[in-house]
Design a protein around this motif. Sequence first.
Motif, PDB file in Angstrom:
ATOM      1  N   HIS A   2      77.335  54.480 100.061  1.00 38.94           N
ATOM      2  CA  HIS A   2      77.195  55.771 100.725  1.00 38.94           C
ATOM      3  C   HIS A   2      76.412  55.586 102.022  1.00 38.94           C
ATOM      4  CE1 HIS A   2      78.721  57.837  97.229  1.00 38.94           C
ATOM      5  NE2 HIS A   2      77.878  57.160  96.485  1.00 38.94           N
ATOM      6  N   SER A   3      76.774  56.352 103.013  1.00 43.28           N
ATOM      7  CA  SER A   3      76.028  56.275 104.264  1.00 43.28           C
ATOM      8  C   SER A   3      74.769  57.128 104.151  1.00 43.28           C
ATOM      9  CB  SER A   3      76.894  56.722 105.429  1.00 43.28           C
ATOM     10  OG  SER A   3      77.282  58.064 105.251  1.00 43.28           O
ATOM     11  N   LEU A   4      73.796  56.784 104.933  1.00 43.29           N
ATOM     12  CA  LEU A   4      72.540  57.521 104.925  1.00 43.29           C
ATOM     13  C   LEU A   4      72.632  58.742 105.817  1.00 43.29           C
ATOM     14  CD1 LEU A   4      69.977  54.597 105.292  1.00 43.29           C
ATOM     15  CD2 LEU A   4      70.682  55.758 103.198  1.00 43.29           C
ATOM     16  N   THR A   5      71.860  59.756 105.471  1.00 40.05           N
ATOM     17  CA  THR A   5      71.734  60.924 106.330  1.00 40.05           C
ATOM     18  C   THR A   5      70.749  60.604 107.455  1.00 40.05           C
ATOM     19  OG1 THR A   5      69.871  61.868 105.123  1.00 40.05           O
ATOM     20  CG2 THR A   5      72.103  62.446 104.336  1.00 40.05           C
ATOM     21  N   TYR A  60      71.604  48.794 104.602  1.00 42.17           N
ATOM     22  CA  TYR A  60      72.364  49.888 105.207  1.00 42.17           C
ATOM     23  C   TYR A  60      72.832  49.573 106.638  1.00 42.17           C
ATOM     24  CZ  TYR A  60      71.147  52.625 101.151  1.00 42.17           C
ATOM     25  OH  TYR A  60      71.028  53.085  99.868  1.00 42.17           O
ATOM     26  N   ASN A  61      72.736  48.310 107.005  1.00 38.06           N
ATOM     27  CA  ASN A  61      73.169  47.865 108.335  1.00 38.06           C
ATOM     28  C   ASN A  61      72.512  48.654 109.462  1.00 38.06           C
ATOM     29  OD1 ASN A  61      74.970  45.815 107.406  1.00 38.06           O
ATOM     30  ND2 ASN A  61      76.389  47.455 106.821  1.00 38.06           N
ATOM     31  N   LEU A  62      71.238  48.936 109.293  1.00 40.44           N
ATOM     32  CA  LEU A  62      70.473  49.622 110.333  1.00 40.44           C
ATOM     33  C   LEU A  62      69.753  48.583 111.184  1.00 40.44           C
ATOM     34  CD1 LEU A  62      68.768  52.409 108.179  1.00 40.44           C
ATOM     35  CD2 LEU A  62      70.691  52.699 109.754  1.00 40.44           C
ATOM     36  N   ARG A 106      67.644  59.420  97.776  1.00 39.14           N
ATOM     37  CA  ARG A 106      68.266  58.110  97.557  1.00 39.14           C
ATOM     38  C   ARG A 106      67.407  57.309  96.577  1.00 39.14           C
ATOM     39  NH1 ARG A 106      73.215  57.226  99.672  1.00 39.14           N
ATOM     40  NH2 ARG A 106      72.634  55.109  99.138  1.00 39.14           N
TER      41      ARG A 106
END
Length: 144
Positions: A2-5, A60-62, A106
């Motif tokens: 899931h992507s983060l908000t 999360y690939n941030l 999360r």
Amino acid sequence: MHSLTDKDISVLNEALDDEYRAWSVYDQVIADFGAIQPFDNIRAAEERHIAALHTLFAQYNLPIPENPWSGKVERYASLQDACEAGVAGEIANSEMYDRLLKATDRPDILAVLHNLQEASQLRHLPAFQRCVERIAKQKTCSKQ
């Protein structure tokens, strides 16, 4: 995955910035006063906290922000001042985590934030409180 908000990302960034700041403060105290306790051990703990947050960023690939605090933190006139600031900093850190824990749902982020808050409350804060007490006792003993 899931992507983060945007709120989740903000939570991670604020937590990382606070851990960077704490590491930088303790690193400056060590630079000014030497590798003394509890600063030496807690600086190492802050490195582990930063690594835990970096893991979430990577998961999360941030992009992982650099530490903006190096060389930009307050310096203290005495070790007593530094220990008192450590107490205040850990109290503020715990309050920040209270707020951040309410800002995300999360499970993986909550687990890391909870662990970091617990370390602050149960280990770092008491260590700095003992530091303040030890220095006060030393001052009292030296006046007698």
